[in-house]
Write an enzyme that holds these catalytic residues in place. Structure first.
Site, mmCIF file in Angstrom:
data_model
loop_
_atom_site.group_PDB
_atom_site.id
_atom_site.type_symbol
_atom_site.label_atom_id
_atom_site.label_comp_id
_atom_site.label_asym_id
_atom_site.label_seq_id
_atom_site.Cartn_x
_atom_site.Cartn_y
_atom_site.Cartn_z
ATOM 1 N N ARG A 15 -13.409 0.141 -5.885
ATOM 2 C CA ARG A 15 -14.276 1.696 -5.172
ATOM 3 C C ARG A 15 -14.595 2.208 -5.787
ATOM 4 N NH1 ARG A 15 -12.129 -1.312 0.502
ATOM 5 N NH2 ARG A 15 -13.705 -2.840 0.540
ATOM 6 N N HIS A 44 1.028 -1.421 -0.255
ATOM 7 C CA HIS A 44 -0.180 0.202 0.663
ATOM 8 C C HIS A 44 0.250 1.059 0.146
ATOM 9 C CE1 HIS A 44 -3.604 -2.462 1.223
ATOM 10 N NE2 HIS A 44 -4.190 -1.467 1.482
HETATM 11 C C1 MIC Z 1 -9.377 -0.437 0.651
HETATM 12 O O1 MIC Z 1 -8.871 -0.297 -0.634
HETATM 13 O O2 MIC Z 1 -10.031 0.548 1.285
HETATM 14 C C2 MIC Z 1 -7.980 -0.849 1.565
HETATM 15 C C3 MIC Z 1 -6.882 0.037 1.789
HETATM 16 O O3 MIC Z 1 -7.254 -2.161 0.757
HETATM 17 C C4 MIC Z 1 -8.477 -1.539 2.903
HETATM 18 C C5 MIC Z 1 -6.991 -1.422 4.309
HETATM 19 C C6 MIC Z 1 -6.535 0.102 4.611
HETATM 20 O O4 MIC Z 1 -7.283 0.545 5.179
HETATM 21 O O5 MIC Z 1 -5.507 -0.353 5.009
HETATM 22 C C7 MIC Z 1 -9.251 -2.851 2.742
HETATM 23 O O6 MIC Z 1 -9.920 -2.936 2.151
HETATM 24 O O7 MIC Z 1 -8.780 -3.439 4.122
HETATM 25 FE FE1 SF4 Z 2 -5.297 -2.409 -2.479
HETATM 26 FE FE2 SF4 Z 2 -6.668 -1.328 -3.463
HETATM 27 FE FE3 SF4 Z 2 -7.076 -3.931 -3.209
HETATM 28 FE FE4 SF4 Z 2 -7.369 -2.476 -1.194
HETATM 29 S S1 SF4 Z 2 -8.329 -2.085 -3.043
HETATM 30 S S2 SF4 Z 2 -5.992 -3.715 -1.229
HETATM 31 S S3 SF4 Z 2 -6.226 -0.120 -1.968
HETATM 32 S S4 SF4 Z 2 -5.642 -2.341 -4.744
#
Ligand code: MIC
Ligand code: SF4
Length: 640
Positions: free
Chosen positions: A381, A67
């Site tokens: 998302r 990340h």
């Molecule tokens: C996300 O996609 O929102 C994240 C960043 O991967 C989060 C984890 C985080 O906030 O570190 C997730 O999906 O749980």
């Molecule tokens: Fe990483 Fe995006 Fe997957 Fe969360 S949704 S684990 S930020 S690639």
């Protein structure tokens, strides 16, 4: 004769440590594997250290760095060094920055059919693509699982997602999950496992299945799972680990709590419109809309087959000069396969930017679009502002749709796209990247743990008082995400191991006055609507509010992972007995919560200033209430 079981029930039965498999009742599961990523991992390992055992007790635990790989300044670099030292000390496999996105890497290298996996990331269900029961959780829950404790959760209902027919034309796996989201909404999966079955299943390869189970997280589902079959066998063999294959499927006479059906033959390219993953719209209805940025990657769509299709379409073409195209392959293995097959040239020559194998733009870490920019992104998302540009308009689409948008500079009717590329197959023998993982020494006793100044020691929270008095410090609406509560992006995520510092940003994008207000009030309560806390698993969305003095959230309904995180950090998750009371409670209202009268599942009257009362209820188990009374889960398990 043994009772016929669906696949979910079978795996649960094999791992059941406590409870009965009756939907809604609490069960404890033995956990075989865990995964963490760096943004949630530092906190999870600080908590694991506080538990005080010398080594992880799982079959396999992996710590990925994917990340916060931008590393502007020392903070994230310090976190990564800490994670590397922790992994060596406690017997955890370490995946350094740049190796790839945790879910893609786990699928390729470690996920096994029939195993249980919990991960401190909401998209952990990606591993359901090979038939693992893979669940997203808060960091503390993962720390407990690493310590060998069972993972506690309500027994989910199992929904049979019956797939019939076969994808045609430009429709792809992403469109299957977008369709399901359109049908069921972002709260349609709460308390449920989506179990895929039917004749359509065999037509989908493992990477396609993983796209679907990954984004099942957006349904709020506990997890999603595919059977382990011939496709799984082929995938594991091509990944160089045929020995990990075991066939797993539902018994022929298995029953399900619910059923939905999707005819794959009837699907067309779809998008989720801004700003929710369930706002399904056919691409043909967007015909003519200018697209400023297309992006292909994230844990949903960064597999070799996604990248190969992209390269095939781009071959010999230049993207539209008014559109940017960002491409982030999900792992170095994917990147190596593209390199070996000469598939990087068409990407480079098209004008696309090739990014590091990491989350990147998906979480607002680089690649933000222009002001009011329209984006076609293959991510999972599209919450407002998540891209890093507050007024951007993000459409979630398949790689096929994104690449066509990049070429045309706008969304166009798929009927005009011509012939789709032939569905890609993984090479017979995918190149290995095993040497990139750092496997821990047999004995980590002498490994020194390296901490930088960004890593702040854990706070100990006090026990629950007999009476809580305070004001509603913030009133928010439905579907509040953990991105609203604890925003992401490079600057704020650099503070993930420093709770006092990150707390300054709580609800920052919703109400910039919130932090000052709650500090002046000396704590208080949050009032929310339906599905409060959906989305990311980040426990910071509970931990940071608790640090600021939030002691209860009073809502119409809660998302699963956030509910568990609230309990883990001693915040009362209270449910309005009559949802209409939401309208009579205003921000600023003074409430008295007789917390010592709280009983699992029983109504409780809150006194509202001015003589009114509001009844709340709860769905807490006796154990969960005890955790909150103790000031959080860590207080109940600490040895160190
Ligand atoms: C996300 O996609 O929102 C994240 C960043 O991967 C989060 C984890 C985080 O906030 O570190 C997730 O999906 O749980
Ligand atoms: Fe990483 Fe995006 Fe997957 Fe969360 S949704 S684990 S930020 S690639």
């Amino acid at each position: 004769m043994a009772k016929a079981r669906n696949l979910t029930q079978k795996i649960i039965a094999q791992h059941l440590v406590s409870g009965k498999m009756v939907p809604g009742g609490e069960i404890g599961l033995r956990i075989d594997q865990t995964l963490t990523q760096d943004a949630t991992g530092t906190m999870a390992y600080l908590q694991f250290e506080a538990i005080g055992i010398p080594r992880v007790r799982t079959e396999l635990s992996v710590s990925y760095v994917d990340h916060n790989t931008l590393q502007t300044g020392f903070r994230n670099a310090d976190d990564h060094r800490y994670l590397r030292s922790i992994a060596a000390k406690y017997g955890i496999v370490f995946s350094p920055a740049g190796t790839g996105i945790c879910h893609q890497l786990h699928l390729e290298n470690f996920a096994k059919p029939g195993k249980t996996l919990i991960g401190s990331d909401s998209h952990t269900p990606t591993a359901g693509g090979v038939g693992a029961l893979a669940i997203g959780a808060g960091g503390l829950s993962v720390a407990l699982a690493m310590a060998g404790e069972p993972y506690m959760l309500p027994m989910p209902k199992v929904v049979r997602v019956l797939l019939t027919g076969q994808l045609t034309g430009w429709a792809s796996a992403k469109d299957i999950i977008l369709r399901l989201l359109g049908m069921l909404t972002v709260k349609g999966g709460v308390g449920k496992v989506m179990e895929f079955s039917g004749p359509g299943v065999a037509t989908l390869t493992v990477p396609e299945r993983a796209t679907i189970t990954n984004m099942g997280a957006e349904l709020g589902a506990t997890t999603s799972i595919f059977p382990s079959d011939g496709q799984t066998k082929k995938f594991l063999a091509r990944m160089g680990r045929p020995e990990d294959f075991v066939a797993m499927s539902a018994d022929p006479k298995a029953t399900y709590d619910e059923e939905v059906e999707i005819d794959l033959s009837a699907l067309e390219p779809l998008a989720a419109a801004p700003h929710m993953p369930d706002r399904m719209v056919p691409i043909r209805e967007l015909d003519g809309m200018k697209v400023d940025q297309a992006a292909i990657g994230s844990c949903t769509n960064s597999s070799y087959i996604d990248m190969k299709a992209t390269a095939q379409i781009l071959k010999g073409k230049r993207i539209n000069p008014g559109t940017d195209l960002l491409i982030a392959p999900g792992s170095k293995q994917v990147l190596k396969m593209l390199a070996t097959e000469g598939l990087l040239d068409p990407l480079w020559d098209s004008g696309a930017r090739i990014l590091e194998c990491a989350c990147g733009p998906c979480i607002g870490i680089g690649g933000s679009p222009v002001s009011k920019g329209v984006c076609a992104r293959t991510f999972n998302r599209n919450f407002e502002g998540r891209s890093g540009t507050q007024d951007a308009q993000v459409y979630l689409v398949s790689p096929l749709t994104a690449v066509n948008a990049a070429l045309n500079g706008k969304f166009t009717d798929p009927a005009t796209w011509g012939e789709p590329p032939v569905k890609a197959e993984l090479p017979r023998k995918a190149p290995g990247i095993r040497q990139l993982f750092l496997f821990p020494p047999e004995d980590g006793a002498n490994v020194e743990i390296l901490r930088g100044p960004n890593i702040v020691a854990l706070e100990r929270f006090g026990t629950l008082e007999a009476t809580l008095e305070g004001r509603v410090a913030l009133k928010v609406g439905d579907n509040i995400t953990t991105d609203h509560i604890m925003p992401a992006g490079a600057a704020i995520m650099a503070l993930r191991s420093n709770i006092p510092a990150i707390s300054e940003h709580v609800f920052g994008k919703v109400d910039p006055e919130f932090v000052g207000r709650i500090k002046n009030l000396g704590g208080g309560f949050i009032l929310g609507g339906e599905n409060y806390g959906q989305g990311s698993s980040r426990e910071h969305a509970a931990l940071a509010p608790r640090h600021l003095g939030v002691r209860a959230v009073i809502v119409k309904s809660l998302a699963r992972i956030h509910r568990a995180n609230l309990i883990n950090f001693g915040i009362l998750p209270l449910l309005l007995a009559d949802k209409a009371d939401y309208d009579i409670l205003a921000q600023g209202a003074k409430l008295t919560i007789p917390a010592s009268d709280l009983k699992p599942g029983k109504p409780l009257d809150l006194a509202v200033e001015g003589g009114k009362k509001v009844t709340v209820t709860n769905d807490l188990t006796a154990k969960e209430l005890e955790i909150i009374q103790s000031g959080g889960l860590l207080n109940t398990v600490r040895l160190a």
